[in-house]
Design a protein around this motif. Sequence first.
Motif, PDB file in Angstrom:
ATOM      1  N   LYS A   1      13.857   2.714   3.416  1.00 51.13           N
ATOM      2  CA  LYS A   1      14.123   2.887   1.987  1.00 51.13           C
ATOM      3  C   LYS A   1      13.843   4.322   1.532  1.00 51.13           C
ATOM      4  N   THR A   2      12.667   4.830   1.872  1.00 53.94           N
ATOM      5  CA  THR A   2      12.319   6.194   1.493  1.00 53.94           C
ATOM      6  C   THR A   2      13.292   7.184   2.115  1.00 53.94           C
ATOM      7  N   THR A   3      13.652   6.928   3.368  1.00 49.04           N
ATOM      8  CA  THR A   3      14.589   7.801   4.064  1.00 49.04           C
ATOM      9  C   THR A   3      15.903   7.897   3.295  1.00 49.04           C
TER      10      THR A   3
ATOM     11  N   GLU B   1      11.641  -4.662   4.214  1.00 48.26           N
ATOM     12  CA  GLU B   1      10.436  -4.538   5.016  1.00 48.26           C
ATOM     13  C   GLU B   1       9.920  -3.100   5.051  1.00 48.26           C
ATOM     14  N   SER B   2       8.613  -2.985   5.115  1.00 48.02           N
ATOM     15  CA  SER B   2       7.993  -1.682   5.264  1.00 48.02           C
ATOM     16  C   SER B   2       8.525  -1.009   6.536  1.00 48.02           C
ATOM     17  N   GLY B   3       9.007   0.212   6.410  1.00 50.51           N
ATOM     18  CA  GLY B   3       9.539   0.935   7.558  1.00 50.51           C
ATOM     19  C   GLY B   3      11.025   0.723   7.792  1.00 50.51           C
ATOM     20  N   CYS B   4      11.697   0.013   6.888  1.00 46.99           N
ATOM     21  CA  CYS B   4      13.117  -0.291   7.123  1.00 46.99           C
ATOM     22  C   CYS B   4      14.017   0.867   6.728  1.00 46.99           C
TER      23      CYS B   4
ATOM     24  N   PRO C   1       1.181  11.145  11.839  1.00 49.75           N
ATOM     25  CA  PRO C   1       1.283  10.402  10.576  1.00 49.75           C
ATOM     26  C   PRO C   1       2.600  10.589   9.828  1.00 49.75           C
ATOM     27  N   PHE C   2       3.156  11.819   9.807  1.00 53.12           N
ATOM     28  CA  PHE C   2       4.387  12.020   9.020  1.00 53.12           C
ATOM     29  C   PHE C   2       5.562  11.246   9.595  1.00 53.12           C
ATOM     30  N   GLU C   3       5.430  10.813  10.841  1.00 55.79           N
ATOM     31  CA  GLU C   3       6.520  10.060  11.453  1.00 55.79           C
ATOM     32  C   GLU C   3       6.441   8.570  11.131  1.00 55.79           C
ATOM     33  N   PHE C   4       5.423   8.178  10.393  1.00 58.55           N
ATOM     34  CA  PHE C   4       5.257   6.778  10.014  1.00 58.55           C
ATOM     35  C   PHE C   4       5.676   6.592   8.561  1.00 58.55           C
ATOM     36  N   SER C   5       6.191   5.402   8.247  1.00 60.96           N
ATOM     37  CA  SER C   5       6.514   5.118   6.844  1.00 60.96           C
ATOM     38  C   SER C   5       5.211   4.846   6.088  1.00 60.96           C
ATOM     39  N   GLY C   6       5.283   4.842   4.752  1.00 63.01           N
ATOM     40  CA  GLY C   6       4.100   4.620   3.931  1.00 63.01           C
ATOM     41  C   GLY C   6       3.343   3.358   4.328  1.00 63.01           C
ATOM     42  N   GLY C   7       4.079   2.278   4.495  1.00 61.34           N
ATOM     43  CA  GLY C   7       3.447   1.007   4.832  1.00 61.34           C
ATOM     44  C   GLY C   7       2.822   1.016   6.220  1.00 61.34           C
ATOM     45  N   MET C   8       3.465   1.738   7.144  1.00 62.77           N
ATOM     46  CA  MET C   8       2.912   1.779   8.496  1.00 62.77           C
ATOM     47  C   MET C   8       1.611   2.564   8.523  1.00 62.77           C
ATOM     48  N   ARG C   9       1.544   3.634   7.734  1.00 56.61           N
ATOM     49  CA  ARG C   9       0.297   4.407   7.662  1.00 56.61           C
ATOM     50  C   ARG C   9      -0.813   3.538   7.090  1.00 56.61           C
TER      51      ARG C   9
ATOM     52  N   ALA D   1      10.928  -0.611  -4.452  1.00 56.33           N
ATOM     53  CA  ALA D   1       9.607  -1.185  -4.699  1.00 56.33           C
ATOM     54  C   ALA D   1       9.394  -2.442  -3.873  1.00 56.33           C
ATOM     55  N   HIS D   2       8.119  -2.746  -3.683  1.00 56.14           N
ATOM     56  CA  HIS D   2       7.774  -3.962  -2.949  1.00 56.14           C
ATOM     57  C   HIS D   2       7.525  -5.133  -3.881  1.00 56.14           C
ATOM     58  N   ASP D   3       7.249  -4.835  -5.136  1.00 53.51           N
ATOM     59  CA  ASP D   3       6.934  -5.911  -6.068  1.00 53.51           C
ATOM     60  C   ASP D   3       8.243  -6.507  -6.594  1.00 53.51           C
TER      61      ASP D   3
ATOM     62  N   TYR E   1      19.129   9.812  11.499  1.00 57.54           N
ATOM     63  CA  TYR E   1      18.431   9.569  12.762  1.00 57.54           C
ATOM     64  C   TYR E   1      17.349  10.627  12.942  1.00 57.54           C
ATOM     65  N   PHE E   2      16.160  10.175  13.369  1.00 59.15           N
ATOM     66  CA  PHE E   2      15.104  11.135  13.701  1.00 59.15           C
ATOM     67  C   PHE E   2      14.935  11.157  15.212  1.00 59.15           C
ATOM     68  N   PRO E   3      14.917  12.346  15.822  1.00 53.44           N
ATOM     69  CA  PRO E   3      14.643  12.372  17.258  1.00 53.44           C
ATOM     70  C   PRO E   3      13.157  12.111  17.493  1.00 53.44           C
ATOM     71  N   VAL E   4      12.848  11.149  18.346  1.00 52.84           N
ATOM     72  CA  VAL E   4      11.451  10.843  18.629  1.00 52.84           C
ATOM     73  C   VAL E   4      11.215  11.034  20.114  1.00 52.84           C
ATOM     74  N   LYS E   5      10.121  11.729  20.456  1.00 53.77           N
ATOM     75  CA  LYS E   5       9.785  11.961  21.856  1.00 53.77           C
ATOM     76  C   LYS E   5       9.418  10.641  22.515  1.00 53.77           C
TER      77      LYS E   5
ATOM     78  N   LYS F   1       3.941   3.316  22.346  1.00 55.26           N
ATOM     79  CA  LYS F   1       4.729   4.504  21.999  1.00 55.26           C
ATOM     80  C   LYS F   1       4.248   5.096  20.675  1.00 55.26           C
ATOM     81  N   ARG F   2       3.947   4.200  19.756  1.00 54.56           N
ATOM     82  CA  ARG F   2       3.616   4.645  18.400  1.00 54.56           C
ATOM     83  C   ARG F   2       2.320   5.451  18.343  1.00 54.56           C
ATOM     84  N   ILE F   3       1.385   5.179  19.262  1.00 55.51           N
ATOM     85  CA  ILE F   3       0.117   5.919  19.187  1.00 55.51           C
ATOM     86  C   ILE F   3       0.305   7.402  19.520  1.00 55.51           C
TER      87      ILE F   3
ATOM     88  N   SER G   1      11.478  -2.711  17.017  1.00 56.79           N
ATOM     89  CA  SER G   1      11.293  -1.282  16.829  1.00 56.79           C
ATOM     90  C   SER G   1      12.621  -0.635  16.481  1.00 56.79           C
ATOM     91  N   PRO G   2      12.618   0.289  15.522  1.00 59.17           N
ATOM     92  CA  PRO G   2      13.870   1.005  15.234  1.00 59.17           C
ATOM     93  C   PRO G   2      14.288   1.905  16.398  1.00 59.17           C
ATOM     94  N   LEU G   3      13.393   2.047  17.380  1.00 61.15           N
ATOM     95  CA  LEU G   3      13.756   2.810  18.575  1.00 61.15           C
ATOM     96  C   LEU G   3      14.600   1.969  19.525  1.00 61.15           C
TER      97      LEU G   3
HETATM   98  N1  ATP Z   1      10.088  12.543   9.513  1.00 56.78           N
HETATM   99  C1  ATP Z   1      10.195  11.483  10.322  1.00 56.78           C
HETATM  100  N2  ATP Z   1      10.199  11.629  11.677  1.00 56.78           N
HETATM  101  C2  ATP Z   1      10.324  10.557  12.489  1.00 56.78           C
HETATM  102  N3  ATP Z   1      10.428   9.284  12.072  1.00 56.78           N
HETATM  103  C3  ATP Z   1      10.421   9.061  10.740  1.00 56.78           C
HETATM  104  C4  ATP Z   1      10.298  10.136   9.790  1.00 56.78           C
HETATM  105  N4  ATP Z   1      10.305   9.618   8.540  1.00 56.78           N
HETATM  106  C5  ATP Z   1      10.434   8.276   8.702  1.00 56.78           C
HETATM  107  N5  ATP Z   1      10.503   7.946  10.021  1.00 56.78           N
HETATM  108  C6  ATP Z   1      10.682   6.578  10.562  1.00 56.78           C
HETATM  109  O1  ATP Z   1      11.819   6.021   9.930  1.00 56.78           O
HETATM  110  C7  ATP Z   1      11.631   4.643   9.652  1.00 56.78           C
HETATM  111  C8  ATP Z   1      11.880   4.398   8.173  1.00 56.78           C
HETATM  112  O2  ATP Z   1      10.881   5.049   7.391  1.00 56.78           O
HETATM  113  P1  ATP Z   1      10.855   5.017   5.799  1.00 56.78           P
HETATM  114  O3  ATP Z   1       9.723   5.855   5.367  1.00 56.78           O
HETATM  115  O4  ATP Z   1      12.201   5.331   5.274  1.00 56.78           O
HETATM  116  O5  ATP Z   1      10.548   3.474   5.527  1.00 56.78           O
HETATM  117  P2  ATP Z   1      10.342   2.689   4.147  1.00 56.78           P
HETATM  118  O6  ATP Z   1      11.378   1.615   4.091  1.00 56.78           O
HETATM  119  O7  ATP Z   1      10.275   3.635   3.031  1.00 56.78           O
HETATM  120  O8  ATP Z   1       8.943   1.996   4.402  1.00 56.78           O
HETATM  121  P3  ATP Z   1       7.708   1.764   3.420  1.00 56.78           P
HETATM  122  O9  ATP Z   1       8.067   0.576   2.606  1.00 56.78           O
HETATM  123  O10 ATP Z   1       6.594   1.442   4.361  1.00 56.78           O
HETATM  124  O11 ATP Z   1       7.493   3.004   2.630  1.00 56.78           O
HETATM  125  C9  ATP Z   1      10.219   4.304  10.120  1.00 56.78           C
HETATM  126  O12 ATP Z   1      10.301   3.681  11.384  1.00 56.78           O
HETATM  127  C10 ATP Z   1       9.543   5.653  10.228  1.00 56.78           C
HETATM  128  O13 ATP Z   1       8.564   5.618  11.254  1.00 56.78           O
END
Ligand code: ATP
Lengths: 326, 337
Positions: free
Chosen positions: A60-62, A55-58, B154-162, A216-218, A21-25, B148-150, A284-286
Amino acid sequence: MDMNYKPNPEYLVEVNDLKMYFPVKTGLFGRTPLKAADGVSFAIRPGETLGLVGESGCGKTTVGRALIRLYKPTDGDIFFEGKRVDDKSIGGLRKDMQMVFQDPYSSLNPRMTVEDIIGEPLDVHKMYTSREDRRDQILNLMEMVGLNAEHATRYAHEFSGGQRQRIGIARALATKPKFIVCDEAVSALDVSIQAQVINMFEDLQKQLGVAYLFIAHDLLVVHHISHRIAVMYLGKLVETADSDELNANPVHPYTQSLLSAVPHPDPKTAKNSKRIILEGDVPSPLHMPSGCPFRTRCRFATEQCAKEMPQLTDRGNGHMVACWNK
Amino acid sequence: MAEETILSVVDLHTSFTTDKGEVKAVNGISFNLTAGKILGIVGESGSGKSVSAYSIMQILEKNGSIKSGQILYKGEDITKWPESKMRDFRGKRCSIIFQDPMTSLNPVFTIGYQLEEAIKLHTDRRGKEARDRAVEMLELVGVNEPEKRIKQYPFEFSGGMRQRVMIAMALACEPDILIADEPTTALDVTIQAQILELMKDLQAKLGMAIIMVTHDLGVIAQMADEIIVMYGGRVCERGTAEDIFYRPAHEYTKGLLRSIPSVDTMGQRLEPISGTPINLLNMPKGCAFCPRCDAAMKICLEQQPPETRTVDGHLAACWQAIRTEMDAGMVRVEQKA
Ligand SMILES: Nc1ncnc2c1ncn2[C@@H]1O[C@H](COP(=O)(O)OP(=O)(O)OP(=O)(O)O)[C@@H](O)[C@H]1O
Ligand SMILES: Nc1ncnc2c1ncn2[C@@H]1O[C@H](COP(=O)(O)OP(=O)(O)OP(=O)(O)O)[C@@H](O)[C@H]1O
Ligand code: SF4
Ligand SMILES: [Mg+2]
Ligand SMILES: [Mg+2]
């Protein structure tokens, strides 16, 4: 965290109920946890590749970053060769667990030469006998990923996108790890160099038993390289199955729409393909929806989906699906 | 509707000076971009696709420069324009979506701030109007809860969101020309489909012309009206999607198509083009692809193949293709200016 959790010795990597979990303001004083990964469990055997798509942002990287402890997970257990991965143990495990980063630009120091970028892990882990040995190893790594050895003294910013990605791959391979998180590791490469790098990943796996978490997305690439595939949506796994099985018989409605959206490298099919276009916005994941995370966009959603979160259940031969109606 | 050529690139050469010598990244490429059309560029990694795009925008790194050639925007050679005029060109008339979303966003400012600044710089929108537009654009590219997102960094966004933020930024100014350098590689296929639809939509609505650089042959097959295949800083083949995918004439294009993983090749080894990538410090005398080509002949070593029309009417620069045509008795060597 479950201190009594017993890892299965057959697995190289085991993840149990990982939460990040990431704390978001939000607003002036409020902080809402952003649940980037919410109860993810999976395991990878030595010499196995698990594909991770979604999906992008779901998240995966985390998941990938938490696995090798670049993030400190909010909760959950991670094991490597049966050993718990935590702040104490990670130092000794770094050499064996590497990551190829999604963003080849920001992950490489532009003021370092390629030679030093690839050589840095060798330095850290003292993995050479002489200067010549160090240089030989570096040139060998560059060749493996299809980089011209004559470029060893160039700076990272002087390379194209795909060339930088290959520098990142060479760096991750330098310590001869047993496990690599490949986060969009081949996405910036043309299909020919991509084929070369994929063959190389597969060779390493056959020769040394390296295991991969392949994000990967592909989906064609993921299908090709993975033994099993896990599909993620809004911080949760919604389906996992053997690679061919998942591609032939996707069960979860999200997986079905994902596979239908693959652009085919053939102009006729590309222009006529039938896509399942998802209605509605990505939540939104929020503000996670109650119950099933996919229900707000699902064609099959019923009342139950809003009430209760479906768990992954086995539909035969280890094909796991989290859906009430499928 | 008459086809209006909005941008012509004529025999462009771009090089970088390094301590090892001159890196010849672009070696004489030419193309015309038509308003309302999508030109797809594919090619080997390192073949000069991004450098061509940066040359058009004149945003090359310090050690790089355009050596010769023209870039005509509505007939005017913009390589002759002063920096002040170019600043106006960038953003207002021509926007670029960069391949690397992280380095093109400033890590110390919020997403909203950066979007608003871009909007203020290139349009008349100010204050609340600029802010509303920023929110609207984020919504358009599929970022949820944009209000909210605005406020996030940038570091708080995932790669695809950026990447989607970058797309929003480029489209917010409604340019005549959009250069999209790998715009969707960081996106999952569903969002990718959505963004591609959006680009097509805007292109039809605004008559915008798009240069789309990508390695994703599926995306190219679906989007491009015309495709250019690049190797070693040169164009090796050009034609419609059908020409390139069904009737490839250049040996590099053929090799590229063979490397695609498909349902039929599952469980088998992929088939990359053998050999090592070209060294731009030391370009071969003849065909750039010659050292790696299985079909190479003596002439390939010695002379650069000219772009020649194939039987079906598209263009390829390959001696083997020319020979096939000659055998069929139909060669018309047509050297491009
Ligand atoms: N350091 C951080 N602080 C706050 N929120 C974060 C942070 N890193 C990632 N997030 C949020 O966590 C969620 C998941 O991000 P993540 O980068 O894991 O996605 P992803 O599945 O890898 O997406 P993509 O395919 O676009 O790379 C997103 O909503 C992102 O905004
Ligand atoms: N600043 C620089 N100094 C020296 N060489 C450079 C510089 N920038 C780019 N190059 C070289 O120019 C060539 C073309 O680079 P470019 O970025 O255009 O490739 P590309 O076709 O976009 O590749 P990719 O698909 O990997 O992004 C590459 O070989 C690269 O190494
Ligand atoms: S010109 Fe010759 S070397 Fe070049 S691609 Fe054609 S056959 Fe091969
Ligand atoms: Mg990611
Ligand atoms: Mg590029």
